[in-house]
Design a protein around this motif. Structure first.
Motif, PDB file in Angstrom:
ATOM      1  N   PRO A   4       0.824  -1.203   0.000  1.00  0.00           N
ATOM      2  CA  PRO A   4       0.000   0.000   0.000  1.00  0.00           C
ATOM      3  C   PRO A   4       0.861   1.258   0.000  1.00  0.00           C
ATOM      4  O   PRO A   4       2.038   1.225   0.344  1.00  0.00           O
ATOM      5  CB  PRO A   4      -0.791  -0.121   1.303  1.00  0.00           C
ATOM      6  N   ALA A   5       0.260   2.360  -0.366  1.00  0.00           N
ATOM      7  CA  ALA A   5       0.948   3.649  -0.337  1.00  0.00           C
ATOM      8  C   ALA A   5       1.293   3.993   1.110  1.00  0.00           C
ATOM      9  O   ALA A   5       0.494   3.759   2.026  1.00  0.00           O
ATOM     10  CB  ALA A   5       0.064   4.733  -0.938  1.00  0.00           C
ATOM     11  N   LYS A   6       2.484   4.528   1.299  1.00  0.00           N
ATOM     12  CA  LYS A   6       2.927   4.850   2.658  1.00  0.00           C
ATOM     13  C   LYS A   6       2.009   5.877   3.315  1.00  0.00           C
ATOM     14  O   LYS A   6       1.774   5.818   4.525  1.00  0.00           O
ATOM     15  CB  LYS A   6       4.367   5.343   2.648  1.00  0.00           C
ATOM     16  N   ALA A   7       1.461   6.792   2.534  1.00  0.00           N
ATOM     17  CA  ALA A   7       0.548   7.794   3.102  1.00  0.00           C
ATOM     18  C   ALA A   7      -0.703   7.126   3.673  1.00  0.00           C
ATOM     19  O   ALA A   7      -1.187   7.510   4.752  1.00  0.00           O
ATOM     20  CB  ALA A   7       0.161   8.815   2.036  1.00  0.00           C
ATOM     21  N   GLU A   8      -1.213   6.117   2.978  1.00  0.00           N
ATOM     22  CA  GLU A   8      -2.395   5.400   3.464  1.00  0.00           C
ATOM     23  C   GLU A   8      -2.061   4.575   4.702  1.00  0.00           C
ATOM     24  O   GLU A   8      -2.845   4.518   5.653  1.00  0.00           O
ATOM     25  CB  GLU A   8      -2.963   4.507   2.363  1.00  0.00           C
ATOM     26  N   VAL A   9      -0.908   3.953   4.715  1.00  0.00           N
ATOM     27  CA  VAL A   9      -0.484   3.189   5.891  1.00  0.00           C
ATOM     28  C   VAL A   9      -0.354   4.123   7.094  1.00  0.00           C
ATOM     29  O   VAL A   9      -0.827   3.809   8.186  1.00  0.00           O
ATOM     30  CB  VAL A   9       0.841   2.447   5.623  1.00  0.00           C
ATOM     31  N   ALA A  10       0.261   5.272   6.893  1.00  0.00           N
ATOM     32  CA  ALA A  10       0.426   6.237   7.984  1.00  0.00           C
ATOM     33  C   ALA A  10      -0.941   6.711   8.498  1.00  0.00           C
ATOM     34  O   ALA A  10      -1.156   6.835   9.712  1.00  0.00           O
ATOM     35  CB  ALA A  10       1.254   7.422   7.515  1.00  0.00           C
ATOM     36  N   ARG A  11      -1.866   6.960   7.575  1.00  0.00           N
ATOM     37  CA  ARG A  11      -3.205   7.422   7.963  1.00  0.00           C
ATOM     38  C   ARG A  11      -3.936   6.355   8.770  1.00  0.00           C
ATOM     39  O   ARG A  11      -4.499   6.639   9.835  1.00  0.00           O
ATOM     40  CB  ARG A  11      -4.005   7.788   6.710  1.00  0.00           C
ATOM     41  N   GLN A  12      -3.899   5.111   8.301  1.00  0.00           N
ATOM     42  CA  GLN A  12      -4.596   4.034   9.009  1.00  0.00           C
ATOM     43  C   GLN A  12      -3.932   3.695  10.339  1.00  0.00           C
ATOM     44  O   GLN A  12      -4.616   3.386  11.320  1.00  0.00           O
ATOM     45  CB  GLN A  12      -4.686   2.788   8.126  1.00  0.00           C
ATOM     46  N   LEU A  13      -2.606   3.754  10.388  1.00  0.00           N
ATOM     47  CA  LEU A  13      -1.903   3.510  11.654  1.00  0.00           C
ATOM     48  C   LEU A  13      -2.248   4.597  12.665  1.00  0.00           C
ATOM     49  O   LEU A  13      -2.494   4.305  13.840  1.00  0.00           O
ATOM     50  CB  LEU A  13      -0.388   3.443  11.429  1.00  0.00           C
ATOM     51  N   GLY A  14      -2.286   5.836  12.224  1.00  0.00           N
ATOM     52  CA  GLY A  14      -2.680   6.936  13.112  1.00  0.00           C
ATOM     53  C   GLY A  14      -4.097   6.762  13.628  1.00  0.00           C
ATOM     54  O   GLY A  14      -4.380   7.000  14.811  1.00  0.00           O
ATOM     55  N   ARG A  15      -4.996   6.339  12.749  1.00  0.00           N
ATOM     56  CA  ARG A  15      -6.393   6.102  13.148  1.00  0.00           C
ATOM     57  C   ARG A  15      -6.452   4.972  14.176  1.00  0.00           C
ATOM     58  O   ARG A  15      -7.151   5.081  15.194  1.00  0.00           O
ATOM     59  CB  ARG A  15      -7.203   5.749  11.904  1.00  0.00           C
ATOM     60  N   TYR A  16      -5.715   3.900  13.932  1.00  0.00           N
ATOM     61  CA  TYR A  16      -5.693   2.775  14.863  1.00  0.00           C
ATOM     62  C   TYR A  16      -5.167   3.204  16.235  1.00  0.00           C
ATOM     63  O   TYR A  16      -5.771   2.886  17.259  1.00  0.00           O
ATOM     64  CB  TYR A  16      -4.836   1.641  14.288  1.00  0.00           C
ATOM     65  N   ARG A  17      -4.054   3.935  16.247  1.00  0.00           N
ATOM     66  CA  ARG A  17      -3.469   4.384  17.526  1.00  0.00           C
ATOM     67  C   ARG A  17      -4.406   5.340  18.269  1.00  0.00           C
ATOM     68  O   ARG A  17      -4.516   5.280  19.495  1.00  0.00           O
ATOM     69  CB  ARG A  17      -2.109   5.037  17.287  1.00  0.00           C
ATOM     70  N   ALA A  18      -5.085   6.213  17.533  1.00  0.00           N
ATOM     71  CA  ALA A  18      -6.017   7.158  18.175  1.00  0.00           C
ATOM     72  C   ALA A  18      -7.183   6.406  18.817  1.00  0.00           C
ATOM     73  O   ALA A  18      -7.548   6.686  19.974  1.00  0.00           O
ATOM     74  CB  ALA A  18      -6.525   8.165  17.146  1.00  0.00           C
ATOM     75  N   TYR A  62       7.327  -0.705   8.070  1.00  0.00           N
ATOM     76  CA  TYR A  62       7.176  -0.293   6.681  1.00  0.00           C
ATOM     77  C   TYR A  62       7.405   1.218   6.526  1.00  0.00           C
ATOM     78  O   TYR A  62       8.083   1.653   5.602  1.00  0.00           O
ATOM     79  CB  TYR A  62       5.783  -0.684   6.193  1.00  0.00           C
ATOM     80  N   LEU A  63       6.872   1.987   7.452  1.00  0.00           N
ATOM     81  CA  LEU A  63       7.021   3.441   7.377  1.00  0.00           C
ATOM     82  C   LEU A  63       8.450   3.895   7.680  1.00  0.00           C
ATOM     83  O   LEU A  63       8.891   4.918   7.171  1.00  0.00           O
ATOM     84  CB  LEU A  63       6.035   4.128   8.325  1.00  0.00           C
ATOM     85  N   ARG A  64       9.172   3.125   8.490  1.00  0.00           N
ATOM     86  CA  ARG A  64      10.560   3.475   8.831  1.00  0.00           C
ATOM     87  C   ARG A  64      11.550   3.121   7.735  1.00  0.00           C
ATOM     88  O   ARG A  64      12.644   3.679   7.679  1.00  0.00           O
ATOM     89  CB  ARG A  64      10.995   2.731  10.095  1.00  0.00           C
ATOM     90  N   SER A  65      11.216   2.152   6.895  1.00  0.00           N
ATOM     91  CA  SER A  65      12.197   1.634   5.946  1.00  0.00           C
ATOM     92  C   SER A  65      11.783   1.919   4.502  1.00  0.00           C
ATOM     93  O   SER A  65      10.681   2.373   4.235  1.00  0.00           O
ATOM     94  CB  SER A  65      12.351   0.131   6.143  1.00  0.00           C
ATOM     95  N   SER A  66      12.707   1.600   3.606  1.00  0.00           N
ATOM     96  CA  SER A  66      12.386   1.694   2.183  1.00  0.00           C
ATOM     97  C   SER A  66      11.571   0.462   1.801  1.00  0.00           C
ATOM     98  O   SER A  66      11.561  -0.544   2.518  1.00  0.00           O
ATOM     99  CB  SER A  66      13.663   1.763   1.350  1.00  0.00           C
ATOM    100  N   VAL A  67      10.922   0.517   0.672  1.00  0.00           N
ATOM    101  CA  VAL A  67      10.098  -0.608   0.223  1.00  0.00           C
ATOM    102  C   VAL A  67      10.955  -1.858   0.040  1.00  0.00           C
ATOM    103  O   VAL A  67      10.585  -2.947   0.479  1.00  0.00           O
ATOM    104  CB  VAL A  67       9.355  -0.242  -1.086  1.00  0.00           C
ATOM    105  N   GLY A  68      12.126  -1.703  -0.583  1.00  0.00           N
ATOM    106  CA  GLY A  68      13.008  -2.845  -0.805  1.00  0.00           C
ATOM    107  C   GLY A  68      13.477  -3.476   0.492  1.00  0.00           C
ATOM    108  O   GLY A  68      13.495  -4.701   0.641  1.00  0.00           O
TER     109      GLY A  68
END
Length: 99
Positions: A4-18, A62-68
């Protein structure tokens, strides 16, 4: 493997943590718990994990690292639940066409 796009992962992770914080503040509220569980399920689907905690951990990696680097790390991780075949070896089956 599609990621998935990193922006979407960040958004969903933020929602989960909230929702996790809200749920911990009022654990008896069923609607809060349901929304928290929904956010965890979304994160599981997004990250391809069965457990919300694993999905949150995977999202953070995933957010901390590169895709590879993330893909290499996933290939190196031991796979839980991979069935190991036990018993006698199966005989090779030949089709009549192969004779």
């Amino acid at each position: 493997m599609l990621l998935p796009a990193k922006a979407e992962v960040a958004r969903q992770l933020g929602r989960y943590r909230a929702w996790e914080r809200v749920m911990l503040a009022s654990p008896a509220d069923r609607s809060v718990r349901a929304t928290f569980e929904d956010s965890g399920y979304t994160l599981c689907v997004l990250m391809g994990k069965r457990c919300a905690r694993e999905a949150a951990d995977a999202a953070e990696r995933y957010l901390r690292s590169s895709v590879g680097a993330y893909l290499r790390e996933q290939d190196e991780r031991p796979r839980a639940g991979v069935a190991v075949r036990r018993g006698p070896p199966t005989a090779k089956r030949h089709s009549r066409a192969g004779r």
